[in-house]
Design a protein around this motif. Structure first.
Motif, short mmCIF file in Angstrom:
data_model
loop_
_atom_site.label_atom_id
_atom_site.label_comp_id
_atom_site.label_asym_id
_atom_site.label_seq_id
_atom_site.Cartn_x
_atom_site.Cartn_y
_atom_site.Cartn_z
N GLY A 204 -4.69 14.08 -0.25
CA GLY A 204 -4.95 12.55 -0.52
C GLY A 204 -3.84 11.82 0.06
O GLY A 204 -3.05 12.32 0.37
N TYR A 205 -4.27 10.57 0.07
CA TYR A 205 -3.39 9.71 0.59
C TYR A 205 -2.89 8.72 -0.62
O TYR A 205 -3.53 7.57 -1.03
CB TYR A 205 -4.12 8.73 1.71
CG TYR A 205 -3.31 7.96 2.58
CD1 TYR A 205 -2.21 8.64 3.20
CD2 TYR A 205 -3.18 6.65 2.80
CE1 TYR A 205 -1.28 7.92 3.95
CE2 TYR A 205 -2.53 5.93 3.52
CZ TYR A 205 -1.60 6.38 4.48
OH TYR A 205 -0.67 5.92 5.04
N PHE A 206 -1.80 9.00 -1.03
CA PHE A 206 -1.33 8.46 -2.40
C PHE A 206 0.28 8.10 -2.34
O PHE A 206 1.15 8.57 -3.22
CB PHE A 206 -1.66 9.22 -3.53
CG PHE A 206 -1.57 10.71 -3.41
CD1 PHE A 206 -0.44 11.30 -3.30
CD2 PHE A 206 -2.66 11.43 -3.25
CE1 PHE A 206 -0.26 12.66 -3.28
CE2 PHE A 206 -2.58 12.93 -3.20
CZ PHE A 206 -1.19 13.29 -3.22
N PRO A 207 0.80 7.30 -1.18
CA PRO A 207 1.91 7.23 -1.16
C PRO A 207 2.60 6.53 -2.18
O PRO A 207 3.92 6.78 -2.54
CB PRO A 207 2.11 6.39 0.16
CG PRO A 207 0.94 5.78 0.60
CD PRO A 207 -0.35 6.70 -0.11
N LEU A 208 1.83 5.72 -3.00
CA LEU A 208 2.74 4.96 -4.18
C LEU A 208 2.86 6.05 -5.15
O LEU A 208 3.79 5.74 -6.11
CB LEU A 208 1.54 3.98 -4.56
CG LEU A 208 1.47 2.39 -3.73
CD1 LEU A 208 0.36 1.76 -4.17
CD2 LEU A 208 2.82 1.68 -3.61
N GLN A 209 2.05 6.99 -5.25
CA GLN A 209 2.40 7.91 -6.30
C GLN A 209 3.49 8.94 -6.09
O GLN A 209 4.41 9.50 -7.02
CB GLN A 209 1.33 8.97 -6.64
CG GLN A 209 0.11 8.35 -7.19
CD GLN A 209 -1.08 9.11 -7.64
OE1 GLN A 209 -0.91 10.30 -7.84
NE2 GLN A 209 -2.37 8.99 -7.34
N TRP B 260 9.78 6.60 3.68
CA TRP B 260 8.70 7.37 4.07
C TRP B 260 8.96 8.67 4.31
O TRP B 260 7.80 9.54 4.12
CB TRP B 260 7.87 6.51 5.47
CG TRP B 260 7.00 7.21 5.90
CD1 TRP B 260 6.78 7.73 6.90
CD2 TRP B 260 5.62 7.31 5.39
NE1 TRP B 260 5.18 8.13 7.26
CE2 TRP B 260 4.60 7.86 6.38
CE3 TRP B 260 4.89 6.79 4.06
CZ2 TRP B 260 3.31 8.01 5.97
CZ3 TRP B 260 3.71 6.97 3.75
CH2 TRP B 260 2.63 7.47 4.74
N LYS C 261 0.81 -1.06 0.20
CA LYS C 261 0.04 -0.14 0.05
C LYS C 261 0.82 1.28 0.01
O LYS C 261 0.53 2.27 -0.32
CB LYS C 261 -0.86 0.05 1.30
CG LYS C 261 -1.89 -1.10 1.24
CD LYS C 261 -3.35 -0.59 1.18
CE LYS C 261 -4.42 -1.48 1.29
NZ LYS C 261 -4.76 -1.92 0.08
N ILE C 262 2.10 1.06 0.36
CA ILE C 262 2.90 2.33 0.69
C ILE C 262 4.12 2.46 -0.41
O ILE C 262 4.59 3.40 -0.80
CB ILE C 262 3.25 2.48 2.04
CG1 ILE C 262 2.03 2.54 3.01
CG2 ILE C 262 4.44 3.28 2.22
CD1 ILE C 262 2.62 2.89 4.26
#
Ligand SMILES: CC(C)(COP(=O)(O)OP(=O)(O)OC[C@H]1O[C@@H](n2cnc3c(N)ncnc32)[C@H](O)[C@@H]1OP(=O)(O)O)[C@@H](O)C(=O)NCCC(=O)NCCS
Lengths: 165, 84
Positions: free
Chosen positions: A68-73, A50, A26-27
């Motif tokens: 937004g929560y978009f750590p993969l981007q 991180w 997810k991250i």
């Protein structure tokens, strides 16, 4: 604009279990997961990457107003270690943010900038005086009435770091 | 599953991660995970994983992007449950 993020390693150890099923996917992107798996100390690499993403997010969010929560981007690239400081960049879509990460035994601190020359002009503030906020988000640091400088605040556990340009 | 039930389950899920007890006690659909409950952003992924386990659903990355408050979490849970 600048951004920063500090991770108290003892608190991270206590509050997060990055080995938990599903967490990595997810991250972290495939490339980042590879960096973690080959790292001498995977836990440090997790918080290293991180903190870069978070520091870059703090610039990106203020610049684009996208929340937004978009750590993969926010993908980390080009990690390079020079005299115990690691440099690198975080890329999201067409945006590139440059990062400088300090890894100590107790904490990890990343500073993100839009232009690598800015690394040399970063200074640390020891309090929040003259920091102007908008909706809880730091807008700028007012050096005097005529000069407004970008600012970023991060705190985690025992540590707080406030930086300006 | 009705809304009340969902929000109760969500409350149980976020409880271990919250830093603001008052906001937690006064939870509404508008409550923001980060701004109000002061969940740290690394723990947001735990909230998302706990939701996946509790409701037996998969939250794709696009849905995860907007998982920042109770309202969007409830919407996403509802959509994913209906797709099952
Ligand atoms: C910005 C954000 C990531 C910071 O959270 P954090 O890492 O848990 O906490 P930090 O201590 O490092 O940063 C908090 C400080 O940053 C500042 N800040 C808050 N929102 C900010 C934003 N959108 N942009 C820049 N700075 C912000 C504030 O000064 C805050 O401290 P204060 O309220 O005591 O003044 C979080 O508040 C947020 O809005 N998250 C949205 C989703 C997300 O997590 N995205 C990131 C990964 S994709």
């Amino acid at each position: 604009m600048i951004g920063n993020d500090i991770v108290d390693l003892a608190l991270a150890e206590k509050e997060s279990n990055w080995k938990r099923k599903g967490f990595m996917n997810k991250i972290f992107t495939q490339n980042e997961q590879l960096l973690i798996s080959i790292a001498e100390n995977p836990t440090i690499m997790v918080w290293n990457l991180w903190s870069r993403k978070e520091a870059a997010y703090k610039i990106h969010n203020r610049k684009t107003q996208i929340r937004g929560y978009f750590p993969l981007q926010l993908e980390c690239f080009d990690l390079d270690c020079i005299n115990e400081i690691t440099f690198g960049k975080v890329v999201i879509k067409d945006f590139v943010y440059y990062t400088k990460t300090e890894i100590k035994s107790e904490f990890i601190h990343t500073i993100a900038v839009e232009n690598t020359q800015h690394f040399d002009s970063i200074s640390i503030l020891d309090n929040r005086k003259n920091i102007r906020k908008k909706n809880g988000i730091p807008e700028y640091f007012e050096n005097n009435i005529l000069s407004k400088k970008p600012v970023s605040i991060s705190h985690h556990g025992r540590f707080e770091q406030i930086i300006t340009l | 599953m009705d809304k009340k039930e969902t929000i109760e389950k969500l409350k149980n899920i976020v409880k271990p991660y919250i830093k603001n007890q008052e906001a937690f006690e006064n939870i509404t659909e508008k409550t923001d995970f980060i701004a109000d409950l002061q969940i740290n952003s690394a723990n947001l992924v735990d909230v998302i994983l706990d939701i996946e386990e509790e409701f037996d659903i998969i939250i794709d990355n696009q849905s995860m992007e907007r998982m920042l408050d109770i309202k969007s979490a409830m919407e996403i849970i509802e959509i994913k449950l209906s797709e099952k």
